[in-house]
Write an enzyme that holds these catalytic residues in place. Sequence first.
Site, PDB file in Angstrom:
ATOM      1  N   VAL A 157       0.845  -1.202   0.000  1.00  0.00           N
ATOM      2  CA  VAL A 157       0.000   0.000   0.000  1.00  0.00           C
ATOM      3  C   VAL A 157       0.876   1.246   0.000  1.00  0.00           C
ATOM      4  O   VAL A 157       1.671   1.451   0.923  1.00  0.00           O
ATOM      5  CB  VAL A 157      -0.944   0.022   1.221  1.00  0.00           C
ATOM      6  CG1 VAL A 157      -1.740   1.325   1.252  1.00  0.00           C
ATOM      7  CG2 VAL A 157      -1.895  -1.165   1.190  1.00  0.00           C
TER       8      VAL A 157
ATOM      9  N   LYS B  17      -5.572  -1.382  -2.747  1.00  0.00           N
ATOM     10  CA  LYS B  17      -4.950  -0.742  -1.582  1.00  0.00           C
ATOM     11  C   LYS B  17      -6.008  -0.285  -0.579  1.00  0.00           C
ATOM     12  O   LYS B  17      -5.830  -0.422   0.637  1.00  0.00           O
ATOM     13  CB  LYS B  17      -4.090   0.430  -2.046  1.00  0.00           C
ATOM     14  CG  LYS B  17      -2.953   0.032  -2.976  1.00  0.00           C
ATOM     15  CD  LYS B  17      -2.341   1.235  -3.659  1.00  0.00           C
ATOM     16  CE  LYS B  17      -1.300   0.823  -4.693  1.00  0.00           C
ATOM     17  NZ  LYS B  17      -0.802   1.969  -5.482  1.00  0.00           N
TER      18      LYS B  17
END
Length: 433
Positions: free
Chosen positions: A130, A203
Amino acid sequence: MKPVKVGICGLGTVGGGTFNVLQRNASIISARAGCPVIIGQIGARRENPACDTGDTPITHDIFDVARNPDIDIVVETIGGYDVAKELILTAIENGKHVVTANKALIAEHGNEIFQAARDNNVIVAYEAAVAGGIPMIKCLREGLSANKVEWLAGIINGTGNYILTEMGDHNRPFPDVLKEAQALGYAEADPTFDVEGIDACHKLTIMASIAFGIPLQFNRAYTEGISRITPSDIQYAASLGFRIKHLGVARQTSEGVELRVHPTLIPSSRPLANINGVMNAVVVQGDAVGQTMISGPGAGAEPTASSVIADIIDIARTMESPDVAVNALGFSQESLSNSLPVLPVTDIECSAYLRIHADDHPGVMNAVTQVLSKQGINIDAITQKVTREDDGCADIVILTHKTREGTMNNAIAELEALKDIKSPITRIRVETL
């Protein structure tokens, strides 16, 4: 102290960056880990000319690394789904800890992977999955662990942010900027994952699970891309005091969790509205801390390697007692809530920007406002832009109050059925943050 041996699978951009930073900063990494951290083996089909691998053992079969009894931590940087998943599960079955940068794999198969890790008493870490070099996982999972997270919103795809920035700064159409992004290496030959929001949604799915204590549920998220945004939209938004960003938004409500990626108008004064180019940023609203924002490079060889190696150090510190390591999603498995549903996008409430391309003659504005009034949609601002010479039509630009998404869909369908409306209506959601 016994050395921790790392096996790197994949020596491309991220794998190569990880190798180089591990070699260059070996002494400081080992000092922070409390033991020597060395690269014991590389699994790669080809070498990376940016890496001086020297006498490091290299195999063309990445599964050799996963089964190597001398390797303690397997780093997966090959990307994709099937092979990467098989590699990680093989490493787990062989008692290896795993570090991965693979957001798609975690978002879509993380529940299974984390269960396998628990069953085998090993750690799976994924900070680099992420926002690249931004320590977003640690921020949410550990730094803000005292908070009830109310919402988070982020620019979490650098390609989309670069495209919208260029469109706005230089009045350029989407196709032209996309081609440039591909030439610069920001966008892939097939840019679908980036410009249609799939990458950002992977994400967002991960962050929402950590923020709200829910299982990973990528398949229930709403995703919308930026390909229909025009320079005119960006200019109109600016005239109203907004900028357009491709946002991932997760919000906890009394009805459930909103999980959505789409173009968004943000007030120009907000810090998130001023994150430009390929940079990423995430804003988190916590009940105790209030609002915080973290930003930085969302991709790149060494920024991503920074996050990969932070995970390696964390594992090295706790690998003798993996049961004391932080839970993968920040909550114990028993605490993850299946009772907090991910809401369908039709159930959320949002303000909206509407751009309506219509014949420029008396009565059109009235017809448009009557449709909105009939649907119970309140108007915050309405204006008609200059008539275009090419087709004799004008753009009507409207900002609405918060409206249930299903109601707005009905209104847009009714508006598009009017004979004076000449093209599909552009709707962009508005977030004041």
